[in-house]
Scaffold this motif. Structure first.
Motif, PDB file in Angstrom:
ATOM      1  N   SER B  70      74.726-107.983 -49.134  1.00 10.27           N
ATOM      2  CA  SER B  70      74.641-108.315 -50.831  1.00 10.27           C
ATOM      3  C   SER B  70      76.216-107.541 -51.239  1.00 10.27           C
ATOM      4  O   SER B  70      76.753-108.034 -52.331  1.00 10.27           O
ATOM      5  CB  SER B  70      73.727-107.761 -51.282  1.00 10.27           C
ATOM      6  OG  SER B  70      72.559-108.504 -51.005  1.00 10.27           O
ATOM      7  N   GLY B  71      76.691-106.604 -50.503  1.00  6.97           N
ATOM      8  CA  GLY B  71      77.835-105.759 -50.966  1.00  6.97           C
ATOM      9  C   GLY B  71      78.973-106.873 -50.956  1.00  6.97           C
ATOM     10  O   GLY B  71      79.590-107.153 -52.034  1.00  6.97           O
ATOM     11  N   ILE B  87      82.835-101.440 -48.914  1.00  7.81           N
ATOM     12  CA  ILE B  87      81.981-100.530 -49.454  1.00  7.81           C
ATOM     13  C   ILE B  87      81.266 -99.592 -48.287  1.00  7.81           C
ATOM     14  O   ILE B  87      80.458-100.419 -47.693  1.00  7.81           O
ATOM     15  CB  ILE B  87      80.951-101.025 -50.403  1.00  7.81           C
ATOM     16  CG1 ILE B  87      81.460-102.279 -51.359  1.00  7.81           C
ATOM     17  CG2 ILE B  87      79.980-100.196 -51.311  1.00  7.81           C
ATOM     18  CD1 ILE B  87      80.441-102.866 -52.380  1.00  7.81           C
ATOM     19  N   LEU B  92      77.151 -97.856 -50.847  1.00  9.02           N
ATOM     20  CA  LEU B  92      76.366 -99.224 -51.040  1.00  9.02           C
ATOM     21  C   LEU B  92      74.789 -98.797 -51.143  1.00  9.02           C
ATOM     22  O   LEU B  92      74.232 -99.120 -52.122  1.00  9.02           O
ATOM     23  CB  LEU B  92      76.219-100.029 -49.669  1.00  9.02           C
ATOM     24  CG  LEU B  92      75.692-101.519 -49.881  1.00  9.02           C
ATOM     25  CD1 LEU B  92      76.404-102.205 -51.124  1.00  9.02           C
ATOM     26  CD2 LEU B  92      75.649-102.065 -48.613  1.00  9.02           C
ATOM     27  N   ALA B  95      74.599 -97.751 -54.803  1.00  7.72           N
ATOM     28  CA  ALA B  95      74.719 -98.635 -55.561  1.00  7.72           C
ATOM     29  C   ALA B  95      73.059 -99.308 -55.819  1.00  7.72           C
ATOM     30  O   ALA B  95      72.708 -99.775 -56.646  1.00  7.72           O
ATOM     31  CB  ALA B  95      75.592 -99.726 -55.163  1.00  7.72           C
ATOM     32  N   ARG B 231      83.291 -94.129 -53.285  1.00 13.45           N
ATOM     33  CA  ARG B 231      83.234 -95.489 -53.395  1.00 13.45           C
ATOM     34  C   ARG B 231      84.645 -96.213 -53.212  1.00 13.45           C
ATOM     35  O   ARG B 231      85.441 -95.374 -53.129  1.00 13.45           O
ATOM     36  CB  ARG B 231      82.978 -95.787 -54.863  1.00 13.45           C
ATOM     37  CG  ARG B 231      84.040 -95.244 -55.959  1.00 13.45           C
ATOM     38  CD  ARG B 231      83.739 -95.708 -57.350  1.00 13.45           C
ATOM     39  NE  ARG B 231      85.195 -95.590 -58.217  1.00 13.45           N
ATOM     40  CZ  ARG B 231      84.882 -95.917 -59.523  1.00 13.45           C
ATOM     41  NH1 ARG B 231      83.756 -96.272 -60.067  1.00 13.45           N
ATOM     42  NH2 ARG B 231      86.065 -95.391 -60.156  1.00 13.45           N
ATOM     43  N   MET B 253      70.280-102.938 -57.276  1.00 12.89           N
ATOM     44  CA  MET B 253      71.358-102.904 -56.323  1.00 12.89           C
ATOM     45  C   MET B 253      72.505-103.872 -57.020  1.00 12.89           C
ATOM     46  O   MET B 253      73.541-103.464 -57.015  1.00 12.89           O
ATOM     47  CB  MET B 253      70.917-103.911 -55.045  1.00 12.89           C
ATOM     48  CG  MET B 253      72.292-104.489 -54.245  1.00 12.89           C
ATOM     49  SD  MET B 253      73.112-103.191 -53.404  1.00 12.89           S
ATOM     50  CE  MET B 253      72.067-103.411 -51.749  1.00 12.89           C
ATOM     51  N   LEU B 257      76.207-102.414 -58.057  1.00 10.62           N
ATOM     52  CA  LEU B 257      77.567-103.216 -57.725  1.00 10.62           C
ATOM     53  C   LEU B 257      78.144-103.627 -58.731  1.00 10.62           C
ATOM     54  O   LEU B 257      79.661-103.495 -58.719  1.00 10.62           O
ATOM     55  CB  LEU B 257      77.214-104.609 -56.865  1.00 10.62           C
ATOM     56  CG  LEU B 257      76.594-104.149 -55.381  1.00 10.62           C
ATOM     57  CD1 LEU B 257      76.087-105.796 -54.781  1.00 10.62           C
ATOM     58  CD2 LEU B 257      77.785-103.911 -54.538  1.00 10.62           C
TER      59      LEU B 257
END
Lengths: 401, 401
Positions: B70-71, B87, B92, B95, B231, B253, B257
């Motif tokens: 997903s990142g 990331i 992450l 996030a 980050r 999440m 992000l």
């Protein structure tokens, strides 16, 4: 991030098998704009059946508009950027006769030439001495001995042959000794760095001994040396993909190229049917199979449209036998296009088909240029074909969380 | 030229609004090769109407064959090359709970573990302590005080929690303290450069104070620290595109992000309808809206084809409300594919639709994989989607004269 590092980091091992069928020069052209290509003309029920359940796209061997030789064409298919990994002429010539250069080898293309009593060249190709005659003279050169160096001398065709020096610490950066002119003396080999100076010394000694051996020959009484090259430093299929890979081919060139990336060359097939026999016999022993079919390219090079169509149909005929093996991923592609209309390799992208449980079916119902151009894989550089094959065989993990 | 420099130099400010609707994991697969995907099965009259006037294409989240987490999937959508901007795991994880790391923060993933009287680990996950129990223990750790450092301790799930150190001059290059084995002591944190040595000192002090606080706990009586990360240094949407950007999402999440790239997270919606309410309420205040719909991915991850089809239809239902706002550019896409057949993220490209007065209509009449694969936008790396959105909103000037 480097593509190879990325792929090597994501590759996963499992039992899913990948078969890559390469029909050399498969892409073509209509003889008249608006007409049909060889592939579109051929009757290919088996490939078309796969097109209905698989996904197609266009593989760009190098970049748009760039026509590849067989070396870069195959490097791309094998997943190596052909603009980053250059196979020097000597190493390619060696691969062409199926001689797989090792990491300590420097290979060069040699030409027999004819020199006069003053040592100056009178014929740069020794009267294009016939291949059989040349092969006999090549054997004589195996008498050359240089301490600390293993030497291989192999015939190619007519006046051409290959020499390989094997020793630690040799460089490939040596200038050609062919003066490219008649009436000139062969040049002394000159190395451009320390390791290559060592190679140049060996080349000079080889030349001196060879000249004495050849002195009595009527035509091939001297030689020139060109394209000195080490093999490119390619990560192997095992390192890159975690794949135990096998190559099945009839022609030495493709066996040589496959061994450069660490594939094992298996069998001694002489026909496509025998190639599939070899595939069957070895199916349990490897993860990946590169199967090379030469004649689509050969008939294209002949400029014979109808004969190429027949070869495409010949290729189509073996598809059911291949599919009976139920590979996790089947790739059908070519290393480049060879349109009969051009009687040569061309720059046109190559129709490429992937069949897998993970293939996202597109609208295509035939394997051909017209449909591949708007297939679900889009147009992609050939170097991405191996990542696609790995992914379709469920052998690539996720990038990032 | 760097893509970001190019875009930042061409970005123009005006009142044209961009809405990016991200249906997470929207792309799918037929359950049987030759069949229909979830998107092709779903009844989506509103999206199909947009397909008739818009332009479609395939977005490659990373590169052909690569499945994104997903990142990286969202970084690509936001216009940042996910292979360039990595990331780190700690950032992450932060996030993932909606904690937006600032530039002076180092985040890490921590695990509660159980140690014996000798301090050696007997359970690396503290018996997978239930989330509610764990959250209570996490609160106790907020008593840790280190002069000059702001410390955040936040629960995640079961034995997992996040710790963030905020102070000037901290580095993220610190080795994990998890020995990855039971019967071993937690490792000392070791920093690999000057700034990271400073972080390691703080981590050691945190560990020592925490151990005392946890001493009486039955299971969670110690901790390990992993994935130390600052980050990534990302230029903000304001810097890059001149866009005042807002993020509307239900799940932490995606809020996290979005804040990494400087979007303002607005509203507290719990459903897609409430997300659209938030869009309406804030429509005058921002230039760009990222609206995230989670459930297409969730049902894909469940492996439930029919449920994913329903979620696609749910998503389709809100389209007319969005279009009533008359954005200069609407983008419909996903961060990756999540085929129910695979019950996981996949490598397949993502059907992507742009609707705008400047969209060059293609032949598509439905929003789906089969049509997007031969749509007018072609196949493109996701990092080019934001330049395309900006251009379709007439917010990118001419390059060169």
């Amino acid at each position: 991030m480097d593509l190879h590092k990325l792929i090597a980091g994501l590759a996963e091992k499992n039992n899913n098998k990948i078969i890559m069928l390469v029909a050399d020069g498969i892409g073509g052209l209509p003889m008249t704009p608006g007409g049909k290509t060889e592939l579109e003309t051929a009757n290919t029920p088996n490939l078309d059946a796969l097109a209905k359940i698989g996904v197609q796209g266009m593989s760009l061997p190098i970049l748009p508009g760039i026509t590849p030789g067989s070396g870069p064409g195959h490097l791309g298919l094998f997943g190596y950027d052909p603009l980053q990994f250059i196979i020097g002429r000597g190493a390619l010539e060696a691969a062409g006769i199926g001689f797989a250069c090792g990491p300590n080898d420097v290979a060069m293309r040699c030409n027999f030439c004819t020199v006069g009593q003053d040592g100056k060249i009178t014929d740069r190709r020794a009267g294009r001495i016939p291949t059989e005659e040349s092969a006999e003279v090549v054997k004589l050169l195996r008498a050359v001995k240089i301490p600390g160096v293993e030497i291989f001398v192999e015939p190619v065709k007519e006046h051409r042959f290959v020499v390989v020096f094997r020793a630690e610490g040799l460089g490939g950066n040596v200038a050609d000794t062919d003066p490219q002119a008649i009436g000139a003396l062969p040049l002394d080999p000159v190395g451009h760095d320390e390791a290559s100076k060592k190679t140049a010394e060996i080349a000079k000694e080889f030349f001196n001994q060879a000249k004495k051996i050849l002195a009595g020959q009527p035509k091939a009484n001297c030689l020139t040396m060109r394209g000195f090259a080490k093999r490119p430093s390619l990560p192997s299929y095992e390192e890159l993909y975690g794949l135990k890979a096998a190559a099945i081919a009839v022609y030495p060139m493709y066996k040589g190229l496959a061994s450069l990336v660490g594939m094992e060359v298996i069998g001694q097939p002489a026909t496509l049917d025998e190639e599939i026999d070899v595939l069957y016999e070895n199916y349990d022993k490897y993860d990946f199979f590169f199967v090379h079919f030469k004649y689509t390219d050969s008939r294209g090079e002949d400029g014979d449209f109808d004969a190429k169509v027949k070869m495409v149909e010949e290729f189509d005929r073996v598809i059911p036998r291949v599919m009976e093996l139920k590979p996790a991923c089947l790739v059908v592609t070519g290393d480049h296009s060879t349109p009969a209309k051009m009687a040569s390799h061309s720059f046109h992208p190559v129709p490429t088909l992937i069949v897998s449980e993970l293939a996202r079916t597109d609208a295509c119902d035939a394997y051909c240029e017209m449909q591949a151009g708007c297939g679900g894989l889009g147009h992609f550089e050939a170097k991405y074909l191996m990542p696609l094959a790995m992914a379709h065989a469920n052998r690539l993990g996720k990038f990032g969380a």
